[in-house]
Design a protein around this motif. Structure first.
Motif, mmCIF file in Angstrom:
data_model
loop_
_atom_site.group_PDB
_atom_site.id
_atom_site.type_symbol
_atom_site.label_atom_id
_atom_site.label_comp_id
_atom_site.label_asym_id
_atom_site.label_seq_id
_atom_site.Cartn_x
_atom_site.Cartn_y
_atom_site.Cartn_z
ATOM 1 N N THR A 181 0.831 -1.679 -0.041
ATOM 2 C CA THR A 181 -0.096 -0.055 -0.477
ATOM 3 C C THR A 181 1.301 1.463 0.248
ATOM 4 O O THR A 181 2.215 1.069 0.192
ATOM 5 C CB THR A 181 -0.523 0.356 1.435
ATOM 6 N N GLY A 182 0.525 1.825 -0.720
ATOM 7 C CA GLY A 182 1.215 3.875 -0.110
ATOM 8 C C GLY A 182 1.589 4.480 -1.392
ATOM 9 O O GLY A 182 1.041 3.687 -2.477
ATOM 10 N N ASN A 183 3.322 4.527 -0.987
ATOM 11 C CA ASN A 183 3.176 5.236 -2.565
ATOM 12 C C ASN A 183 3.788 4.192 -3.407
ATOM 13 O O ASN A 183 3.870 4.995 -5.437
ATOM 14 C CB ASN A 183 4.151 6.304 -2.715
ATOM 15 N N TYR A 184 4.080 3.386 -4.012
ATOM 16 C CA TYR A 184 4.599 2.391 -4.663
ATOM 17 C C TYR A 184 3.864 1.171 -4.958
ATOM 18 O O TYR A 184 2.964 0.463 -4.081
ATOM 19 C CB TYR A 184 5.785 2.307 -4.325
ATOM 20 N N SER A 185 3.556 1.047 -5.823
ATOM 21 C CA SER A 185 2.853 -0.697 -6.095
ATOM 22 C C SER A 185 3.455 -1.468 -5.977
ATOM 23 O O SER A 185 2.983 -2.760 -5.499
ATOM 24 C CB SER A 185 2.446 -1.369 -7.568
ATOM 25 N N LEU A 186 4.972 -2.014 -6.051
ATOM 26 C CA LEU A 186 5.970 -2.825 -5.499
ATOM 27 C C LEU A 186 7.227 -2.420 -5.113
ATOM 28 O O LEU A 186 7.603 -1.306 -5.499
ATOM 29 C CB LEU A 186 6.313 -3.530 -6.676
ATOM 30 N N ILE A 187 7.992 -3.052 -4.259
ATOM 31 C CA ILE A 187 8.754 -2.993 -4.175
ATOM 32 C C ILE A 187 10.400 -3.459 -4.108
ATOM 33 O O ILE A 187 9.397 -4.660 -3.213
ATOM 34 C CB ILE A 187 8.692 -2.448 -1.909
ATOM 35 N N LEU A 188 11.402 -3.544 -4.292
ATOM 36 C CA LEU A 188 11.898 -4.651 -4.918
ATOM 37 C C LEU A 188 13.809 -4.621 -4.092
ATOM 38 O O LEU A 188 13.233 -3.707 -4.118
ATOM 39 C CB LEU A 188 12.294 -4.871 -6.463
ATOM 40 N N LYS A 189 13.406 -5.659 -4.207
ATOM 41 C CA LYS A 189 15.094 -5.550 -3.121
ATOM 42 C C LYS A 189 15.885 -6.390 -4.230
ATOM 43 O O LYS A 189 15.976 -7.222 -5.201
ATOM 44 C CB LYS A 189 15.244 -7.059 -1.985
ATOM 45 N N VAL A 190 16.857 -5.086 -4.670
ATOM 46 C CA VAL A 190 17.626 -5.996 -5.436
ATOM 47 C C VAL A 190 19.295 -6.201 -4.941
ATOM 48 O O VAL A 190 19.831 -5.288 -4.436
ATOM 49 C CB VAL A 190 17.737 -5.386 -6.879
ATOM 50 N N CYS A 191 20.004 -7.016 -5.325
ATOM 51 C CA CYS A 191 21.457 -7.357 -5.780
ATOM 52 C C CYS A 191 21.910 -7.464 -6.934
ATOM 53 O O CYS A 191 21.881 -8.718 -7.171
ATOM 54 C CB CYS A 191 21.682 -8.343 -4.285
ATOM 55 N N VAL A 192 23.892 -7.005 -6.594
ATOM 56 C CA VAL A 192 24.326 -6.833 -8.260
ATOM 57 C C VAL A 192 25.474 -6.641 -7.526
ATOM 58 O O VAL A 192 25.739 -6.141 -6.333
ATOM 59 C CB VAL A 192 24.084 -5.749 -9.302
#
Length: 152
Positions: free
Chosen positions: A102-113
């Motif tokens: 909920t809130g400002n974003y549709s999705l929040i991702l965790k990405v590692c590079v």
């Protein structure tokens, strides 16, 4: 079994397995002063109930050269785009987690590079190339001062 409520012994077994999922059931039984069969039976029941969903090895990503972790907020073109975007995200090994929020974003991702340059390429060539991704906001993680399993 739908009405099964875990008890103190189940909790103690779960704590022991969280500390070291490879330790033998007999060792857990000794620690808890119960039989090995009791621990085995309880673990099987917790698996059947879906409370225990698997076991895994923790990997130190930095020792594999993956030094950059980024949290990314995604705005999608529409809510209907969610499944299509998730199908694309599942193809990207850089994406470790995705949260529908909920809130400002549709999705929040965790990405590692491995590097900022690699992240930049991921962002441009993969993530922002998905038509249904309207915009992104990146939060580069400087440190992870707290990480833990759920307290049992």
């Amino acid at each position: 079994m739908e009405n099964y409520r875990i008890d103190n012994l189940d909790r103690a077994i779960l704590r022991a397995l969280q500390a070291d999922a490879k330790q033998p059931y007999l060792e857990i039984a000794r620690q808890l002063e119960v039989s090995g069969g009791t621990v085995h039976q309880r673990v099987n029941r917790l698996r059947e109930l879906g409370i225990i969903t698997g076991s895994k090895i923790s990997v130190d990503r930095r020792k594999l050269g993956l030094d950059v972790t980024v949290l990314i907020g995604l705005h999608l073109t529409s809510a209907k785009a969610m499944n299509k975007v998730l199908a694309q995200l599942k193809k990207f090994p850089e994406v470790l987690e995705a949260y529908y929020t909920t809130g400002n974003y549709s999705l929040i991702l965790k990405v590692c590079v491995a590097s900022i340059e690699e992240y930049h390429q991921f962002l441009i060539k993969k993530l922002q190339a998905i038509d249904e991704v309207q915009s992104t906001e990146s939060f580069i993680c400087m440190d992870q001062p707290l990480e833990r399993d759920i307290a049992i």
